[in-house]
Design an enzyme around this catalytic site. Structure first.
Site, PDB file in Angstrom:
ATOM      1  N   LYS A 208      94.638  30.563  36.255  1.00  0.00           N
ATOM      2  CA  LYS A 208      95.786  30.171  36.226  1.00  0.00           C
ATOM      3  C   LYS A 208      96.306  30.967  34.932  1.00  0.00           C
ATOM      4  O   LYS A 208      95.619  31.655  34.217  1.00  0.00           O
ATOM      5  CB  LYS A 208      95.836  28.502  35.972  1.00  0.00           C
TER       6      LYS A 208
ATOM      7  N   HIS B 285      90.004  25.040  36.482  1.00  0.00           N
ATOM      8  CA  HIS B 285      88.767  24.516  36.161  1.00  0.00           C
ATOM      9  C   HIS B 285      88.711  23.059  35.908  1.00  0.00           C
ATOM     10  O   HIS B 285      87.476  22.565  35.913  1.00  0.00           O
ATOM     11  CB  HIS B 285      88.558  25.321  34.984  1.00  0.00           C
TER      12      HIS B 285
ATOM     13  N   LYS C 184      84.824  20.111  37.018  1.00  0.00           N
ATOM     14  CA  LYS C 184      84.225  19.110  35.888  1.00  0.00           C
ATOM     15  C   LYS C 184      83.682  18.221  36.795  1.00  0.00           C
ATOM     16  O   LYS C 184      84.184  17.551  37.654  1.00  0.00           O
ATOM     17  CB  LYS C 184      85.463  18.488  35.100  1.00  0.00           C
TER      18      LYS C 184
ATOM     19  N   ASP D  82     101.776  24.759  30.964  1.00  0.00           N
ATOM     20  CA  ASP D  82     100.174  25.060  30.531  1.00  0.00           C
ATOM     21  C   ASP D  82      99.337  23.986  31.420  1.00  0.00           C
ATOM     22  O   ASP D  82      98.121  24.416  31.573  1.00  0.00           O
ATOM     23  CB  ASP D  82     100.025  25.176  29.142  1.00  0.00           C
TER      24      ASP D  82
ATOM     25  N   HIS E  71      96.215  21.096  35.793  1.00  0.00           N
ATOM     26  CA  HIS E  71      95.238  20.139  35.559  1.00  0.00           C
ATOM     27  C   HIS E  71      95.684  18.613  35.701  1.00  0.00           C
ATOM     28  O   HIS E  71      94.784  17.758  36.262  1.00  0.00           O
ATOM     29  CB  HIS E  71      94.800  20.411  34.055  1.00  0.00           C
TER      30      HIS E  71
ATOM     31  N   LYS F 237      98.735  18.991  22.386  1.00  0.00           N
ATOM     32  CA  LYS F 237      97.805  19.696  21.376  1.00  0.00           C
ATOM     33  C   LYS F 237      97.689  18.960  20.210  1.00  0.00           C
ATOM     34  O   LYS F 237      98.630  18.225  19.823  1.00  0.00           O
ATOM     35  CB  LYS F 237      98.125  21.008  21.501  1.00  0.00           C
TER      36      LYS F 237
HETATM   37  C1  BG6 Z   1      93.879  25.568  29.860  1.00  0.00           C
HETATM   38  C2  BG6 Z   1      94.989  25.520  28.984  1.00  0.00           C
HETATM   39  O1  BG6 Z   1      93.915  25.755  30.972  1.00  0.00           O
HETATM   40  O2  BG6 Z   1      93.142  24.234  29.629  1.00  0.00           O
HETATM   41  C3  BG6 Z   1      94.484  25.303  27.599  1.00  0.00           C
HETATM   42  O3  BG6 Z   1      95.432  26.909  29.006  1.00  0.00           O
HETATM   43  C4  BG6 Z   1      93.831  23.989  27.310  1.00  0.00           C
HETATM   44  O4  BG6 Z   1      95.655  25.234  26.874  1.00  0.00           O
HETATM   45  C5  BG6 Z   1      92.620  23.865  28.229  1.00  0.00           C
HETATM   46  O5  BG6 Z   1      93.438  23.916  26.133  1.00  0.00           O
HETATM   47  C6  BG6 Z   1      91.984  22.447  28.449  1.00  0.00           C
HETATM   48  O6  BG6 Z   1      90.704  22.629  29.201  1.00  0.00           O
HETATM   49  P1  BG6 Z   1      89.601  21.838  28.694  1.00  0.00           P
HETATM   50  O7  BG6 Z   1      88.602  22.069  29.632  1.00  0.00           O
HETATM   51  O8  BG6 Z   1      89.282  21.888  27.187  1.00  0.00           O
HETATM   52  O9  BG6 Z   1      90.090  20.340  28.854  1.00  0.00           O
END
Ligand code: BG6
Length: 513
Positions: A162, A192, A196, A249, A254, A354
Site C-alpha cells: 500500500k 498488513h 494481524k 494513509d 486498514h 498519530k
Molecule cells: C501503515 C501506515 O500502513 O500503517 C502508517 O502507513 C501507520 O502511517 C501503520 O503507522 C500502522 O500500522 P500498525 O501495524 O503499527 O498499526
C-alpha cells in the site's frame, strides 16, 4: 488465512524464490526479513528457498548479506543465530533502476541460477516493497521480460504494498495497468492489518460462535466504534505523509478492513472469493457523502506540540520534510452509515490519528439498552451500556461490559467487564503480521489480500470526502495537543448523538475495560 490454517495445521510453503524490490528499504529490514525468519522458525518456509534483493544502491551480494544479518540480529525472532546463516547462504543482490529493462534480463539469469542451486522449482514471488510510483513500472517490466509467465505448473505471483493509488481515479488507473500485465489471480494487494491475529479473529468470533449472529444487526446493535490510535508521529516520513494524510494513509485500507470484517454478511463458503465479495458489498453499501454531509460527519485534525510517553513531541509542522504551513490532517474521525438491511440506522464511527495518548486499536460494538421497565421505580437513571470490545493491539482480547447489581438493599447497577486476554489463554510467539501474508501468497491463498473491486470500492467512499476538503480549501483543521485523545470536535461528533468514545488514555484491556 489458508485452508491449512483453518484446519489447524500448516505445511511448509512450496519451494520458491522470493524477489524483493526495494530490498534495502525500511519495510524489508523492519518487517519482511523478521517475518521470513519467523516463518523459518516455525518450519513454514520451504527448505528449497532463494532470496534475491533488488534496489538502486550498489551494495553487492556481500553488502546485502550483511544488511540481512544485521537486520535479523536487530529484530530478534526468538530463535538462535543458525537461521541467519541459512538465509545469508541463499541471498543474492542486484542493483539498478527499476525502469531499466536490462536489470530484468540480469534478474532472469539470476533466477535461473537460484533455481538450479536451491531447487526452487521455478516458482517466484515478487514483493514490491517500493514507493507506489514504481508499482506499475515494475509490473510492466517483469511482464515484458517474460518473468510473470506461468508455465509447466510454475507460479509467478506479485505482492503489491500500500498505498494502492492516492484517490479513486489513480487506483482505477493502477489496477488497469497491472491487469494488463498480470491475471487477477497473480496479484496480491497487501494490507498488513489482515495479517494481524486479532483482526483475523473478528471473523472467527462472528462466525464460529452461534450466539453472536442473532444479535449482529440493527435490531440489537446501537452503534459500532472503531479506533486505531497511534503514539508515533510522522517521524522521518514527512515527504510521503504530507502528501497523503491520515485519511488516505489509514482509512480506505486498514480501517475499512476492520469495518468490513465487522459488517459483512456470512460468506457462502471459506473461499477467497466468497469472502472478498462479501467485504466489497459492505463498502458498496456505505452511504456516499455529499459535500454538506462530509462537512457534518467528518472531523480532521493535526497534532501540535505535546508529550507522548513522557517524551516531548514537536508539532507536526516542525517535523522533517513537512512544510511549516502544512494543512495535512494527522487525525480523522467520521460517522458512516451502511445502507443495507442488516445495518440501516446503525452509525459506524471511525477514528484514527498519530501522536495520541496511547497506541491502542479496538472495535466497540454497543448493544441497545434494555427497555428499562423492570427498574422504572428504582433510582436507576441509566443502565451501563452493553459494550462488546474487540481489542486488536497492543492488548489482544475481548471484553464484554454488562450491568450487575451492586450488593445491598437498594437496586443499584454498575457496569462490569467479562474479559478474555489472549496472553492468558495461549502461548503466543512474537510475529510481525507479515508471516501469514507471505505464507498465504506462497501457498496461493488470496483470502487475506485485496481484490481490485474492493480497493476501488474503498476509494469510492473516501473520494467525496477528499473532494469536499478540496473545495473547502482545507481551512477547517483543528490542532490537537500531541499526547491527547485528538481534537474535541471528534468527541462532539458522538456527543451530538448522545454517545461517547472509549477513552484512549485509560480504557484499555489492562485498565479494566
Ligand atoms: C501503515 C501506515 O500502513 O500503517 C502508517 O502507513 C501507520 O502511517 C501503520 O503507522 C500502522 O500500522 P500498525 O501495524 O503499527 O498499526
Amino acid at each position: 488465512m489458508t485452508a491449512a490454517a483453518a484446519n489447524g495445521k500448516a505445511e511448509p510453503a512450496p519451494a520458491c524464490a522470493l524477489v524483493i524490490f526495494g530490498a534495502t528499504g525500511d519495510l524489508t529490514r523492519r518487517l519482511l526479513v523478521p517475518a521470513l525468519r519467523n516463518l523459518r522458525r516455525d518450519g513454514l518456509l520451504a527448505e528449497n528457498f532463494g532470496l534475491i534483493g533488488l534496489a538502486s544502491r550498489d551494495i553487492g551480494d556481500e553488502g546485502f548479506r550483511k544488511h540481512l544479518s544485521d537486520g535479523m540480529a536487530q529484530f530478534k525472532a526468538g530463535s538462535g543465530d543458525a537461521d541467519i546463516d541459512w538465509f545469508v547462504q541463499r541471498a543474492h543482490y542486484l542493483s539498478g533502476r527499476f525502469e531499466d529493462p536490462s536489470i530484468y534480463k540480469v534478474l532472469a539469469d539470476k533466477l535461473r541460477e537460484v533455481e538450479a542451486a536451491q531447487h526452487t522449482a521455478g516458482n517466484v514471488l515478487f514483493y514490491l516493497a517500493t514507493p507506489p510510483s514504481e508499482f506499475a513500472v515494475i509490473v510492466a517490466q517483469l511482464a515484458k521480460a517474460g518473468l510473470t509467465r506461468e508455465t509447466e505448473g510454475r507460479w509467478r505471483r506479485v505482492i503489491i504494498e500500500k498505498p494502492f493509488g492516492h484517490d479513486l481515479a489513480s487506483a482505477i488507473a493502477l489496477n488497469k495497468k497491472i491487469l494488463m500485465a498480470l491475471d487477477e489471480g497473480q496479484i496480491y494487494r497487501i494490507d498488513h492489518y489482515l495479517g494481524k491475529e486479532t483482526v483475523q479473529n473478528i471473523m472467527v468470533f462472528r462466525f464460529a460462535n452461534g450466539f453472536v449472529e442473532p444479535l449482529w444487526n440493527r435490531d440489537h446493535i446501537d452503534n459500532v466504534r472503531i479506533t486505531v490510535a497511534e503514539t508515533v508521529g510522522v517521524e522521518q516520513r514527512g515527504r510521503f505523509y504530507d502528501k497523503t494524510g491520515a485519511l488516505r494513509d489509514m482509512v480506505p485500507n486498514h480501517l475499512f478492513q476492520l469495518l468490513t470484517l465487522i459488517a459483512m454478511e456470512p460468506p457462502s463458503g471459506f473461499t477467497a472469493d466468497a469472502l472478498r465479495s462479501e467485504k466489497s458489498k459492505v463498502l458498496d453499501a456505505v452511504h456516499r457523502f455529499d459535500p454538506e454531509e462530509a462537512r457534518r460527519n467528518v472531523v480532521r485534525g493535526q497534532y501540535g506540540a505535546g508529550i507522548v510517553d513522557n517524551k516531548k513531541i514537536v508539532p507536526y509542522r516542525e517535523a522533517p520534510d513537512v512544510p511549516a504551513t502544512s494543512m495535512t490532517e494527522t487525525y480523522v474521525a467520521m460517522k458512516l452509515a451502511i445502507d443495507n438491511w442488516r445495518w440501516a440506522g446503525v452509525p459506524f464511527y471511525l477514528r484514527t490519528g498519530k501522536a495520541l495518548a496511547k497506541r491502542r486499536s479496538y472495535i466497540t460494538v454497543q448493544f441497545k439498552q434494555a427497555p428499562l421497565a423492570l427498574f422504572r421505580d428504582t433510582p436507576v437513571e441509566r443502565l451501563p451500556p452493553n459494550d462488546l470490545t474487540l481489542h486488536i493491539q497492543p492488548d489482544e482480547g475481548v471484553t464484554l461490559r454488562f450491568g450487575v447489581k451492586i450488593p445491598g438493599p437498594a437496586v443499584r447497577i454498575e457496569g462490569v467487564d467479562l474479559k478474555f486476554n489472549y496472553d492468558d489463554a495461549f502461548e503466543t510467539t512474537p510475529s510481525t503480521g507479515y508471516e501469514t501474508l507471505i505464507y498465504d501468497c506462497m501457498t496461493g491463498d488470496p483470502s487475506l489480500f485485496q481484490r481490485a473491486d474492493s480497493i476501488e470500492a474503498g476509494w469510492r467512499v473516501v473520494q467525496p470526502i477528499l473532494d469536499a476538503w478540496r473545495e473547502e480549501g482545507r481551512t477547517n483543521l483543528p490542532i490537537y495537543p500531541a499526547g491527547s485523545s485528538g481534537p474535541v470536535e471528534a468527541n462532539q461528533l458522538l456527543q451530538r448523538d448522545g454517545r461517547r468514545w472509549r477513552d484512549i488514555a485509560t480504557d484499555g484491556l489492562a485498565d479494566g475495560g
